[in-house]
Structures are given as C-alpha cells and as structure tokens.
Design a protein around this motif. Structure first.
Motif, PDB file in Angstrom:
ATOM      1  N   ASN A 106       0.804  -1.222   0.000  1.00  0.00           N
ATOM      2  CA  ASN A 106       0.000   0.000   0.000  1.00  0.00           C
ATOM      3  C   ASN A 106       0.830   1.261   0.000  1.00  0.00           C
ATOM      4  OD1 ASN A 106      -2.191  -1.639   0.168  1.00  0.00           O
ATOM      5  ND2 ASN A 106      -2.376  -1.458   2.392  1.00  0.00           N
ATOM      6  N   ASN A 107       2.132   1.098   0.105  1.00  0.00           N
ATOM      7  CA  ASN A 107       2.991   2.260   0.317  1.00  0.00           C
ATOM      8  C   ASN A 107       3.933   2.383  -0.875  1.00  0.00           C
ATOM      9  OD1 ASN A 107       4.123   4.405   1.578  1.00  0.00           O
ATOM     10  ND2 ASN A 107       4.656   3.318   3.450  1.00  0.00           N
ATOM     11  N   ILE A 108       3.322   2.470  -2.040  1.00  0.00           N
ATOM     12  CA  ILE A 108       4.057   2.313  -3.288  1.00  0.00           C
ATOM     13  C   ILE A 108       5.264   3.240  -3.428  1.00  0.00           C
ATOM     14  CG2 ILE A 108       3.847   2.292  -5.818  1.00  0.00           C
ATOM     15  CD1 ILE A 108       2.308   0.081  -4.396  1.00  0.00           C
ATOM     16  N   PRO A 109       5.176   4.494  -3.016  1.00  0.00           N
ATOM     17  CA  PRO A 109       6.341   5.345  -3.286  1.00  0.00           C
ATOM     18  C   PRO A 109       7.545   5.003  -2.422  1.00  0.00           C
ATOM     19  CG  PRO A 109       4.396   6.634  -2.641  1.00  0.00           C
ATOM     20  CD  PRO A 109       4.106   5.214  -2.337  1.00  0.00           C
ATOM     21  N   ARG A 110       7.362   4.198  -1.403  1.00  0.00           N
ATOM     22  CA  ARG A 110       8.438   4.027  -0.438  1.00  0.00           C
ATOM     23  C   ARG A 110       9.395   2.900  -0.805  1.00  0.00           C
ATOM     24  NH1 ARG A 110       7.649   2.666   5.948  1.00  0.00           N
ATOM     25  NH2 ARG A 110       9.856   2.326   6.418  1.00  0.00           N
ATOM     26  N   ASN A 111      10.690   3.201  -0.723  1.00  0.00           N
ATOM     27  CA  ASN A 111      11.715   2.163  -0.863  1.00  0.00           C
ATOM     28  C   ASN A 111      12.236   1.774   0.518  1.00  0.00           C
ATOM     29  OD1 ASN A 111      11.341   2.297  -3.554  1.00  0.00           O
ATOM     30  ND2 ASN A 111      13.289   3.296  -4.037  1.00  0.00           N
ATOM     31  N   TYR A 112      12.789   0.567   0.635  1.00  0.00           N
ATOM     32  CA  TYR A 112      13.125  -0.004   1.942  1.00  0.00           C
ATOM     33  C   TYR A 112      14.592  -0.418   2.021  1.00  0.00           C
ATOM     34  CZ  TYR A 112       8.102  -0.289   2.720  1.00  0.00           C
ATOM     35  OH  TYR A 112       6.783   0.028   2.896  1.00  0.00           O
ATOM     36  N   PRO A 113      15.122  -0.432   3.234  1.00  0.00           N
ATOM     37  CA  PRO A 113      16.424  -1.095   3.442  1.00  0.00           C
ATOM     38  C   PRO A 113      16.267  -2.594   3.230  1.00  0.00           C
ATOM     39  CG  PRO A 113      15.782   0.236   5.362  1.00  0.00           C
ATOM     40  CD  PRO A 113      14.576   0.139   4.482  1.00  0.00           C
ATOM     41  N   VAL A 114      17.377  -3.277   3.017  1.00  0.00           N
ATOM     42  CA  VAL A 114      17.318  -4.717   2.769  1.00  0.00           C
ATOM     43  C   VAL A 114      18.345  -5.456   3.629  1.00  0.00           C
ATOM     44  CG1 VAL A 114      18.986  -4.680   0.848  1.00  0.00           C
ATOM     45  CG2 VAL A 114      17.258  -6.490   0.957  1.00  0.00           C
ATOM     46  N   LEU A 115      17.923  -6.594   4.113  1.00  0.00           N
ATOM     47  CA  LEU A 115      18.832  -7.508   4.824  1.00  0.00           C
ATOM     48  C   LEU A 115      18.860  -8.838   4.083  1.00  0.00           C
ATOM     49  CD1 LEU A 115      20.483  -8.651   7.270  1.00  0.00           C
ATOM     50  CD2 LEU A 115      18.279  -9.117   8.365  1.00  0.00           C
ATOM     51  N   TYR A 116      20.048  -9.271   3.710  1.00  0.00           N
ATOM     52  CA  TYR A 116      20.226 -10.620   3.174  1.00  0.00           C
ATOM     53  C   TYR A 116      20.539 -11.543   4.344  1.00  0.00           C
ATOM     54  CZ  TYR A 116      20.113  -8.390  -1.324  1.00  0.00           C
ATOM     55  OH  TYR A 116      19.700  -7.665  -2.419  1.00  0.00           O
ATOM     56  N   LEU A 117      19.687 -12.531   4.528  1.00  0.00           N
ATOM     57  CA  LEU A 117      19.764 -13.399   5.708  1.00  0.00           C
ATOM     58  C   LEU A 117      20.029 -14.830   5.223  1.00  0.00           C
ATOM     59  CD1 LEU A 117      19.380 -13.506   8.787  1.00  0.00           C
ATOM     60  CD2 LEU A 117      16.928 -13.747   8.409  1.00  0.00           C
ATOM     61  N   LEU A 118      21.253 -15.285   5.455  1.00  0.00           N
ATOM     62  CA  LEU A 118      21.710 -16.523   4.803  1.00  0.00           C
ATOM     63  C   LEU A 118      21.517 -17.741   5.704  1.00  0.00           C
ATOM     64  CD1 LEU A 118      25.033 -15.094   3.278  1.00  0.00           C
ATOM     65  CD2 LEU A 118      22.673 -14.870   2.432  1.00  0.00           C
ATOM     66  N   HIS A 119      21.101 -18.834   5.136  1.00  0.00           N
ATOM     67  CA  HIS A 119      20.884 -20.070   5.899  1.00  0.00           C
ATOM     68  C   HIS A 119      22.176 -20.875   5.982  1.00  0.00           C
ATOM     69  CE1 HIS A 119      21.024 -22.719   2.382  1.00  0.00           C
ATOM     70  NE2 HIS A 119      20.317 -21.810   1.731  1.00  0.00           N
ATOM     71  N   GLY A 120      22.116 -21.978   6.731  1.00  0.00           N
ATOM     72  CA  GLY A 120      23.291 -22.831   6.919  1.00  0.00           C
ATOM     73  C   GLY A 120      23.263 -24.055   6.019  1.00  0.00           C
ATOM     74  N   MET A 121      24.283 -24.865   6.203  1.00  0.00           N
ATOM     75  CA  MET A 121      24.408 -26.109   5.432  1.00  0.00           C
ATOM     76  C   MET A 121      23.240 -27.039   5.742  1.00  0.00           C
ATOM     77  SD  MET A 121      28.143 -27.800   5.434  1.00  0.00           S
ATOM     78  CE  MET A 121      28.421 -29.322   4.517  1.00  0.00           C
ATOM     79  N   TRP A 122      22.895 -27.857   4.794  1.00  0.00           N
ATOM     80  CA  TRP A 122      21.832 -28.867   4.926  1.00  0.00           C
ATOM     81  C   TRP A 122      20.445 -28.239   5.023  1.00  0.00           C
ATOM     82  CZ3 TRP A 122      25.090 -32.281   3.621  1.00  0.00           C
ATOM     83  CH2 TRP A 122      26.297 -32.472   4.285  1.00  0.00           C
ATOM     84  N   GLU A 123      20.359 -26.919   4.903  1.00  0.00           N
ATOM     85  CA  GLU A 123      19.050 -26.276   4.967  1.00  0.00           C
ATOM     86  C   GLU A 123      18.854 -25.428   3.713  1.00  0.00           C
ATOM     87  OE1 GLU A 123      18.193 -26.164   9.674  1.00  0.00           O
ATOM     88  OE2 GLU A 123      19.327 -24.459   8.942  1.00  0.00           O
TER      89      GLU A 123
END
Lengths: 290, 290, 290, 290
Positions: free
Chosen positions: A53-70
């Motif tokens: 609903n907040n089309i004009p807004r851009n956001y920060p981003v976090l890349y959240l990495l998983h571990g082995m076997w997952e």
C-alpha cells in the motif's frame, strides 16, 4: 436470559488499524532463473506491513543466509522470522525492511553444489552479486545503497555473510554473523577420499575464503575498508565453531577494527538462531542510514 | 595428495558422553483411556536424558498446559520444549524432570468439549486429578508429592494452571502462568445466542472458576493455603488478557500472597511462550524440593 | 476539612514481615589479626536476613574477591552487593548465604603486598586457607564443606578465584570468574626495571600461577579433579583481558572440563561487575548442595 | 636479566583514539539563577565525548528527573549515568546526547519546596519551561526541537516526566517513566494535620496533576496529541507504585495510545533505575529524529 461470552484472540494493535490502508507483513517464496548457475533457484522474502500500500516508499534490505543442509525457507519456518520482525517493528526496535534468503543448498545433490562462494561449475558468489541482488532490489523497491543494505547468516551462512561483508565492504553497512563458519574448525573436521566430491569442493571453498585469514593478512588499506562496516559476531559457548570465532575476534581487535562480540549460552541450534534475531535485527536497523 | 576436510555438526557435550550409559532426552506422544470422559485422550511427555538408563531414579514432574484451539503436542512442536529443556539442563538452570501436556482441546468438536474445568458431560478436572495424574505418575517414575510437582500453562492453560494451583494448593509446589485466561477479559468478549453451545459452556466454566475472584474472595485460611505455592505471572504488554492478569496480581498483593509478576514485550503468541519457557523451567526447578 | 496524603516509600514485602522475628540483611566490615602476614587485615561480610535470629542455622559461603587497586569494601560500595542479594533472595534466584571479601590490596604500599598468591614475605594464599577461611567459617556459622562453598572474583580476584578453585578443587563447589586475570595479557603489559618492586613481584606471582597453563598442563587425574567444580567464565568484549579468557576456555574445552562461558557487552568496569552479580549469585546458588 | 611485566588497565577503544581530536564524555554540575523561583538552583549535565571539540554540532537532549528526597547529581552518582552512556554509545545503542538533571528537591526545607509542578510560591514547572530549558538548550548546543528532545525520570520524577510529556506533548518526542508517581498511591498514603506543610502541598500538586486522570479524561483531540509522543512505562513488581502504573497503562490502552509497558523484577530502588537506563537510553535514541 443468561449472558454468554466468547473469546476472540485479538491483537489490540490490529484493532487500532485503519483497515483500508493497512496490509500485514508477509513471507513469500519465489524463484529466480539464473543464467550464471544455469538453474532456477528459490528464495524467500519477508515484506513489511504496508509494503503493497505504500508504493512510493523504498526499503532497506537484509540478506539473511541459511546454513548447510538447509534452504531458503528455514529462517521463516524455524527461525520464526515474521513473528520476530512483527514484534520488533511494533516496539520500534527494528525498522521496516525487506529480508531475503536465497537458496544456497538443498535440492538435488546430483545437480546442485552447496555454499556461498565461487566453486568449479558453481559460481554462487557471482550469481549473488551480479544476478540475485540486482533482481531482488529491483523487484521489491529496495533503496539499494551501502547505507541501507546488510547481510547476516548462521553457520555456513554466517561465514558467507562475513566474507561477503569483507570482500564487498562497499556494499554493506553491517554484518551480523551467528555461529559462523569463519574457517574450517580445528575440531570436527575429517579428510576426504575424493577431492572432487561436493563436500570436498565446498570445504576447499571455505578454506580459500577464510574470514580469519582475511583479517590476519590485512594491510592498512584493507583494515580501513573493513572499518566502514559495522560488525557483530555472536556464537554459543557450546558451539563447535566457537574457537574460530574467537580467533576471528582476536584478529579484529589486533587490527583495531571495531566489532561487537557475544558468547551466549547455547550450541549450534535453532533456539540460538531464533534468539539471535532479537539482537541482529535491531543491530542492522541501527546501522542503516549511517 | 591434497588434504580435504568435512564438517560434522557435533555437539561437543555429546562427544564427552559415555555411549554405553547414555540415552538422550525424548518426546513421546501416547494415549490414555479415560473412564471419566468416556474417550481416549492423547498426551505428550518429555523424558529427560538417561530416563531409560537410570531405573532407580524418580523425577519431579511439570504439567504444562496448552491453550485453546491447540492440543497436547504444541509445546513440543511450536514451543520447542525439548530444545529449551536440553539447553537449560546442560547449563544447570533446569533440573531433569518429566514434563507432560494432556490434550484439553482439539479433536472432533462434535464429540469433545474443550477446557480444563468440569463442565456438563465433560468432567475434565475430575479426569485430570483422579485418572490422568495417577496414571502418569505411576507410568513415568514421578516422585509424586507436592514438593516435586508443578503446573504451568499458556492462555486457557495458564488459567487452568492457576486455578488448579489455587484449589489444589496441596498438590503443587509452584505455578507459572503465561498470558493466562484468569477470567473472561473485559475487552475481546462477545455474547452467544446458544448458551448450550460448546464455546458458551467453556466460557461459563471460565467465569465460574475465575482465578481473580478466588483471590478476592479469600479468607485468612485460604490466603494461607495459597502462600504454600510459589506463584509466577507472566503476560505480554500487547496481550489482550493483560488487564485480568494485572487485576489478579493486584489482588495477590492486597492479600499478601508472595507472587512474581512480569510484563515483557509481546503479545498473545508463540514467540512469547517459547521465551517464557526460559523463565518458567528455572522457576519450577528452584521451587522443587522446598 | 481537606484530606491530605503523604507518601511513604515502603517495601510491600517489609510490611508483610513479622517485626518480632525479622532482622534485615546487613554488611559488616571487621578485622582479622593474621599471624601469617604479621598484620591486621580488614574484610567485609554480607550477612543474610534473619542471620541473627536464626541461631541454629548454618549457611553456605561465597568468597568474593576484589581486583587490583581496590579493597574489601568495594563489592558492597560499588558492586551494590547487598541490594543485588536482597533482590535475588526475594525472587528466589539466590539462596541466603554468607558473602565475604577479604582485603588483598590497598593499604600502605610500603607495608603491604598485593594479590592472592604466596609471594616473598607475603604468604597470602597460606593466610587465606589456614587463617582467614577457618576464622570466617567459625565466626559466622558457615556450613563449611565443599558442597556449600564457592569462590568468585573480578580481574585479579577473578584470577585468584579460578586459581584457588583449581588447586583447591576439594574446597569449592563452584567458581565464577569475572574479567579474570587468567595470566598476564599479551597486550597491556610492560617491563620493569626493578624485579623486586611490588608490582614486579605481583606480576611474577600471576605468571607462576597461570590459570591457563594449569589447564593446558593437566593430566587425566587433574582434569578429573577439575570436573568436580562447576565453572563459569564471564568477560566483556571490550575487556583487555578477554584474550586470556578465551585461551582459558579453549583449554577447558579441549580438556573436556564442563564450563560455562559468556562474553557480554562491556569492558573492565563496575557496570560489568555489578551486572555479573545477577548471573554469579544464582549460579553459585544452583551449585550449592550438589 | 629476568623480564617483568606490569598491567595497565587500558581501554582498547581508547588506544585507537586520535589523542589530538578527542575529548572524553564528562559530567558537570553547575547553577542557574532563577528569577521565577527567586533562588539559585543546581543542575547536573552529561556532555558526550567530543562535545568540546565538535563545535559545529548540536545534540539531542534528554531531561532526566530525580525522585523525592534526592537531587540533581544522583543520576550521575548512584545511577552511574556516565558509565552506562559511555557503554551504550560505544555499542551504538544510544546516540551522543546531552542529558540534564535539574534540582527539584533537596536543599534547605525551610526555603525550598519540592516537586516538578507549580505550587503556591514555587512555580517549578514555569521555571522548567520558561527559564531552565531555554538556558540549557542555549548553553549546551542542543538542537532544541520536539523531534530531538526527550524526558525521563524515576518516582516523583517519573510522574513529572509523564506529566510534562502529557501537557507539553509538543515539546517531547518520547517519555520514559520509571517507577513513576502517576498519582498518589492507594496504599502507602497518609493524612496530614497541616494542609499547608510542604509535604501536603507537594501531595496536592501530585493529585492535581494526576497522570492517570489526564488519560482517563482525554477527549479525541487530547488522545491524538498524546499519540505524537512515544511512551514507555517501566515499574518493578515489588514497587509500591505499581498499582497506579497498571492503572495508567490500562487507561492508555483503552484510549488506543501506543505505549510500551514493562514490569521487571524489583522494587523502588537504585538497582532498578540503574538497569532501567539500559532500556531508557536506547528507547529515547530510537525516537529522536522521528
């Protein structure tokens, strides 16, 4: 007539919301077609409330990495990422952001390699920076500069996050590493018969991208670059990877690179990583925009 | 030849274990045939490490009650009870104990009533004290006295735990109530058309067994009885049940009954209850044997 | 007439108390005449509530050691020991115990040596075990066995506590070391011109009694002895002594000696040590009587 | 010659500092001459690191109010404000800010009235807003708008902070109230013989400025104004003022005014307030600039 009552489990905060303008946060799993890897790869993304609903807004981003076997959906399913984020956003400790977990493992072992680094026939790091990141940041209205981008992860993903933050210091404002595979541990390792097996290749990629050696070998220019990132290392006292994390932190101190370090109670398990989110998400929030 | 290494995610503490004499903790779901209720009812039980190998030893017991719309296995599946217990036992903050969750809901709504109290055609409290408790404490080598028995629960189960502790004060050393349905809340309630519907009957049973009124109405004898139990009330600041919990605690203070009270960040959700286990299990441990 | 009210800052728990049988906890500073050292030495002791009224009862004891440049009353004055204990006893997290801090420093530098070890002309360890401990445990109704005795301390006192627990493992059930001087740190040390100066002698005593080497050099018998003590190592991530604490913990893990380890936010300062009491006192409590 | 070493308790972070451009944080006590009150009044101020060297920079400000029977320097002396701030700034959890505590009590009881409100012959609130605040914000390079100003306090000062935030909502971005005197408590009050005594006047001023009633009596305009402030209420479960804090929070919920609420273990004492700083300072930081 007797009055009767029924319970509704209602969030009071939801009641206060204007239904017209509100969309709740949500978790979506989708796919990217990679030219670099030659396959389709899944990813899971957390979108904050009012994203739609907040089309004009851009956001920060976090890349959240998983571990082995997952794989990509584990942060949502076992890390309970949405529940944690919703609470921390409600209390103001985390800001609204996009959180993305790409798939760096799982799948058919006859087809896919595992891990966050470039390996023979599996240029994952190239995929991550040249394909995946641009794709995500275009698709989901990400601000897209160093000041508003962070990377975090657990175990193999903690090593990936640290290493990405080291060699791509110009792309991330902060790194939060949980129970990180900073290098192959002294304990808990074993030899291979087949150096071309997938695990052998993965292991070699971790050795070649040792986060510990990257700090130990740093000259003044590199040290200065690393100081442009905010660092947080978090590892349980029962974790078999702790020794390498202590070695990493010691190297950071000797290089005068500011770094937070915590050893909390626990091992290499999801109770630890779920609780780590409560520290990680406020930390990356504080370092956005600096 | 090149040396290669592979990672094993090994718990260091496990390595130290003598394989011959050690059995890990485990979670089991089983069934009891109830004459009182006229049906079979499921329960889930956590058995500590070495339970099977340590035959002469009897254990303290915690009855851990689930909330409405859920059933016996939710503490294990979403509360991650085994992971939490294993960590707290390893660190010494919780003692080895049996933890049991009976089914007080779920199932076929045409057959089963819901809740922890005696209702028309559903004498659950009678079942609990005359059938279930003896059955469990015989089957699983429970010590079986007040000093080594505790009860805890969330929401409807928090109200159940509190009420059981109140009216059966001679059976429990401590009570830990999370987000407890101490009475029907002022907010979040609604009228019924059918006073004989299952929800109406459940609601009436909660009103009839109001934990708040039980304290407000207490005479000196009852107050003294209640002082023989250690109390802990824990409810989130965004929980729709908080008002009744505050009312309960105020009544306990006015009656000079010692009671711990915490309001932490959060709502009526599993992130709250999972984190509550880290407080609950050490609390009941401290009060065993006193 | 208009009604007026005045506030009294009353502890509700105090109101519940029967004035006749209650005596509050208190902190006392007194002196012991030492034959071994040839001087009078001060000590500060925390006595729990009802100590004076509960004559038949004997108590567990915690020896709580101060750091360099400070003396016996610093735990009470800056550590706020009484306030912390009173709260933890009220909540049940700590048991009622005697807590004693002897003076191992301060005073006239022309007369007194500093530190917890035996040094030329200053047999402090001999004093501690043959004079001070018997004196205290007789005077203050201490239970006086290994199961009910613990030792803790900060910085130089953390090293003292660890070393005492190592070489006198038959005397202590648990050790809690804060920001401990486990050995002379690699960073933050400097050479002396005068090897007979008081600081040089103290430094040499720390090297000779290295807690790290004591574990590294342990044979199987010693390792087994050390396993009879519960260990807790707590050091801030900004502490200049952290490296040696990490080295100590790594040695403990390699020797398979169970040990808790925490690295929390903070440096070598009293905010850290005050907050450490909230972990230390429940820890030693849990390990009393085991 | 034998090598000897000496310890220096060095903060590693200090070593990294460029000595030329760095000035440490400090606490200063000074005096303002008040025309309104007709006396000189003391205040204590925390100035962040580099305040003196960073001349062009203006800072956010926190007014941190003391309780009854105490005065302006107690936050620094017993609250250990400087130590807490220095750590939180180092870890990034608090931003650099000016923190000011005016004297609202103490002194000669024959001359001075006590408290934060306007009373006969003691227009303290007038003094605060028309004299003290302008004086401080001019003297110490304060930014000086609502977005960068917060107020917090304990007990009588917690009531003062809440009330100031209520009636001067256009001046503060956030309020953090510890163990707050939200109104005269039901328990712990007593009548006066002399309604013109200083305590009677103070008490009446608290009743006249009831924080609880201010919310209960709020119309839609006032509720909306109150929503422009971020609220945090923090009170111990053993605090004699808890009932009024619960009443306040209940009123805030019913008025749909977002508010954080915590009940932690503890009473009406400095261990509570010192630990509250670790929550308060990050909270006001997060709400600066919003």
């Amino acid at each position: 007539m007797r009055k009767c009552f029924v319970l509704f489990v209602l969030s009071l905060s939801l009641l206060a919301v204007n239904a017209q303008s509100y969309s709740p946060s949500r978790v979506v799993t989708d796919t990217i077609k990679s030219e670099v890897l030659g396959v389709n790869r899944a990813y899971t993304v957390y979108l904050p409330q009012n994203f739609d609903n907040n089309i004009p807004r851009n956001y920060p981003v976090l890349y959240l990495l998983h571990g082995m076997w997952e794989k990509n959906d584990v942060w949502a399913n076992r890390g309970h990422l949405k529940e944690v984020m919703d609470r921390l956003v409600a209390s103001g400790e985390a800001c609204e952001m996009i959180i993305v977990s790409p798939d760096a493992g799982g799948g058919d072992p006859n087809v896919y390699q595992n891990g966050y680094f470039d390996m023979p026939n599996w240029a994952y790091e190239q995929f991550f920076f040249t394909e995946f990141m641009p794709f995500i940041e275009n698709k989901y209205r990400v601000i897209g500069d160093k000041e508003h981008r962070a990377v975090a992860g657990l175990s193999m993903g903690g090593g990936g996050a640290t290493n990405y933050g080291q060699r791509h210091y110009d792309k991330f404002s902060s790194v939060y590493a949980m129970s990180a595979l900073m290098d192959i541990p002294e304990l808990g390792a074993a030899r291979f018969d087949d150096p071309n097996g997938k695990l052998a290749i993965l292991t070699q990629s971790v050795i070649d991208n040792s986060c510990v050696n990257y700090v130990k070998d740093a000259d003044d220019v590199r040290k200065n670059d690393l100081r442009s990132v905010a660092w947080f290392i978090d590892c349980g006292d029962d974790d078999f990877l702790l020794d390498r994390n202590m070695e990493f932190y010691k190297a950071m101190r000797q290089a005068w690179i500011p770094c937070q370090f915590r050893v909390r109670d626990g091992g290499h398990d999801w109770e630890y990583w779920n609780s780590a989110l409560y520290i990680c998400l406020p930390f990356v929030t504080r370092n956005f925009g600096k």
